[in-house]
Scaffold this motif. Structure first.
Motif, mmCIF file in Angstrom:
data_model
loop_
_atom_site.group_PDB
_atom_site.id
_atom_site.type_symbol
_atom_site.label_atom_id
_atom_site.label_comp_id
_atom_site.label_asym_id
_atom_site.label_seq_id
_atom_site.Cartn_x
_atom_site.Cartn_y
_atom_site.Cartn_z
ATOM 1 N N LEU A 182 -31.984 -2.684 -71.208
ATOM 2 C CA LEU A 182 -31.720 -0.953 -72.380
ATOM 3 C C LEU A 182 -31.901 -0.145 -72.131
ATOM 4 N N TYR A 183 -31.704 0.520 -71.397
ATOM 5 C CA TYR A 183 -31.699 2.102 -71.035
ATOM 6 C C TYR A 183 -30.094 2.396 -70.896
ATOM 7 N N CYS A 184 -29.491 1.737 -70.048
ATOM 8 C CA CYS A 184 -27.987 1.837 -69.314
ATOM 9 C C CYS A 184 -26.898 1.817 -70.214
ATOM 10 N N LEU B 100 -33.993 2.249 -54.867
ATOM 11 C CA LEU B 100 -34.521 0.809 -55.613
ATOM 12 C C LEU B 100 -35.724 1.823 -56.635
ATOM 13 N N ARG B 101 -35.116 1.999 -57.619
ATOM 14 C CA ARG B 101 -36.183 2.671 -58.305
ATOM 15 C C ARG B 101 -37.188 1.554 -59.427
ATOM 16 N N ILE B 102 -38.381 2.035 -59.080
ATOM 17 C CA ILE B 102 -39.937 1.225 -59.833
ATOM 18 C C ILE B 102 -39.199 1.425 -61.803
ATOM 19 N N GLU B 103 -38.420 2.761 -61.890
ATOM 20 C CA GLU B 103 -38.323 2.966 -63.354
ATOM 21 C C GLU B 103 -39.713 3.672 -64.247
ATOM 22 N N THR B 104 -40.509 2.788 -63.716
ATOM 23 C CA THR B 104 -42.074 2.207 -64.699
ATOM 24 C C THR B 104 -42.483 1.659 -64.125
ATOM 25 N N ILE C 299 -38.202 6.986 -60.939
ATOM 26 C CA ILE C 299 -38.755 5.997 -62.282
ATOM 27 C C ILE C 299 -37.677 7.606 -63.328
ATOM 28 N N MET C 300 -37.268 6.997 -64.002
ATOM 29 C CA MET C 300 -37.237 7.304 -65.489
ATOM 30 C C MET C 300 -38.492 8.474 -65.760
ATOM 31 N N VAL C 301 -38.584 9.340 -66.480
ATOM 32 C CA VAL C 301 -39.313 10.172 -67.298
ATOM 33 C C VAL C 301 -39.041 10.585 -68.591
ATOM 34 N N GLY D 199 -35.384 11.195 -62.616
ATOM 35 C CA GLY D 199 -34.355 11.512 -63.629
ATOM 36 C C GLY D 199 -34.719 11.315 -64.598
ATOM 37 N N PRO D 200 -35.174 12.625 -65.842
ATOM 38 C CA PRO D 200 -35.064 12.190 -66.958
ATOM 39 C C PRO D 200 -33.919 11.445 -67.961
ATOM 40 N N PHE D 201 -34.936 11.042 -68.966
ATOM 41 C CA PHE D 201 -34.280 9.703 -69.223
ATOM 42 C C PHE D 201 -33.347 10.311 -70.067
ATOM 43 N N ILE D 202 -32.203 10.114 -70.550
ATOM 44 C CA ILE D 202 -30.806 10.853 -71.670
ATOM 45 C C ILE D 202 -30.448 9.495 -72.480
ATOM 46 N N TYR D 203 -30.583 9.027 -73.485
ATOM 47 C CA TYR D 203 -30.104 8.373 -74.408
ATOM 48 C C TYR D 203 -28.419 8.476 -74.214
ATOM 49 N N GLU E 229 -20.387 5.134 -66.618
ATOM 50 C CA GLU E 229 -22.081 6.434 -67.035
ATOM 51 C C GLU E 229 -22.544 6.139 -67.117
ATOM 52 N N ILE E 230 -23.543 5.734 -66.353
ATOM 53 C CA ILE E 230 -25.202 4.977 -67.063
ATOM 54 C C ILE E 230 -25.088 6.080 -68.500
ATOM 55 N N TYR E 231 -25.195 7.282 -68.143
ATOM 56 C CA TYR E 231 -25.671 7.589 -69.391
ATOM 57 C C TYR E 231 -24.783 8.782 -70.132
#
Ligand code: 5AD
Ligand code: SF4
Ligand code: FES
Length: 345
Positions: free
Chosen positions: A68-70, A158-162, A198-200, A228-232, A304-306
């Motif tokens: 959903l975030y990518c 491979l990030r676990i992301e959360t 993870i993403m923060v 990495g910070p999450f970027i909308y 463009e992931i973000y």
């Protein structure tokens, strides 16, 4: 009386262990500068002043997943999709090796075009340039991971992301936290150096769950942790979050440095998207790695992931020299070795 934060930092530095409530205290406090300076000291003592560069080649933006975030999710019809031929990838890697990179990171969405045979060939050809090879190509079967390892791949990201299962399963339709953890176990078992992270700042993510993420990354234990910070991204269906999570991402990174003093920690590109000096700041808060973009300029804008990704209009050569100058500006130097975790200790 000694302040509580100093007693936590003292415990972290002397034992490399904190319990969840202590990690939570660090995540919540506003005394960030004290944490950053402790992490910087630990970084200097355990992995030194050298910065390892990893050349990032974004070789395909096709992805069968729908996170959903990518921005690259398969449901985003606005993306111009591209994939590089095996030979083009090998040529780019050769060029990166000529620019002095000692590690090539091959990154893509989960793209079924790259079969075991194609991928193995790419890996074994790149290994001839005397570089370490890192893969960042998503969830695979044990057999696939095994084949790539046998072809010569050294590391896997491979990030676990959360680690919040409810959140993970909601953000990653068709995927599961359990399978992601299985992947990381397979990767570890096959003798790769394991990179995760993870993403923060994800919508719905709690500080409590971030503390658990930190404990999980230490339990693997990872050889590399990318935070990495999450970027909308406006072309994704995720909820928009308010505020800038740069500081919190930096703090998660610094805490990982305290708890895992000799691992590799990148100053992530997403940090620089939120702060024009993000990577140099991160290098002074615990990081010892940078992953400059080595993708040809023409493709960059499509990966463009973000939004707001840095270096979109720049060339592989430009980024290579730009980053070295930046690193020198903070009195650090580019490492000449391949930068394995094992050799840090
Ligand atoms: N903001 C920041 N990072 C993102 N990623 C994916 N989407 C976003 C986003 N919107 C990160 C994930 C993934 C890595 C390749 O990019 O952590 O593992
Ligand atoms: Fe695909 Fe990775 Fe993006 Fe998920 S985060 S949609 S797996 S590229
Ligand atoms: Fe790409 Fe500076 S690293 S322009």
């Amino acid at each position: 009386m000694t302040k509580y934060i100093y007693s936590i930092l003292y415990k972290a530095v002397s034992t490399c262990n904190l319990d969840k409530s202590e990690i939570l205290y660090l995540l919540k406090t506003e005394e960030n500068a004290k944490i950053f300076s402790a992490a910087d000291k630990v970084r200097k003592e355990h992995v030194g002043d050298k910065v390892h560069l990893r050349a990032l080649i974004e070789f395909s933006n096709y992805c069968k997943q729908n996170c959903l975030y990518c921005g690259l999710r398969r449901g985003n019809a606005k993306v111009t999709r591209y994939r590089l031929d095996p030979q083009e990838i090998i040529n780019l890697a050769k060029k990166a090796a000529e620019y002095g990179y000692k590690t090539i990171v091959l990154q893509s969405g989960e793209d079924l075009y790259y079969t075991i045979d194609r991928m193995s060939k790419i890996i074994s050809e790149i290994k001839k340039f005397d570089t370490a090879v890192t893969l960042s190509i998503g969830e695979k079967t044990f057999e696939e991971y095994k084949a790539y390892r046998e072809a010569g791949a050294d590391r896997y990201l491979l990030r676990i992301e959360t680690t919040d299962e409810v959140l993970y399963d909601k953000l990653n339709p068709g995927m599961s936290l359990k399978n992601r953890m299985r992947c990381l176990e397979d990767i570890k078992r096959l003798g790769y150096e394991v990179g995760s992270g993870i993403m923060v700042g994800l919508p719905g993510q709690t500080i409590e769950s971030i503390a658990k993420d930190i404990i999980y990354l230490k339990s693997i234990p990872v050889d590399m942790a990318g935070i990495g910070p999450f970027i909308y991204h406006p072309d994704t269906p995720i909820e928009k979050t308010e505020g800038n999570c740069f500081e919190l991402a930096l703090k998660v990174m610094a805490i990982l440095r305290l708890l895992m003093p000799d691992i590799n920690i990148p100053a992530t590109t997403a940090m620089e998207t939120l702060n024009p000096n993000g990577r140099l700041i991160a290098l002074q808060c615990g990081a010892n790695v940078v992953m400059p973009n080595a993708t040809e300029t023409a493709y960059r804008k499509h990966y463009e992931i973000y939004p707001g990704k840095i270096c979109i209009g720049d060339s592989p050569k430009h980024c290579r020299f730009c980053i070295e100058n930046k690193i020198k500006s903070i009195n650090r130097n580019v490492a000449e070795s391949k930068g394995y975790h094992r050799s840090n200790s």
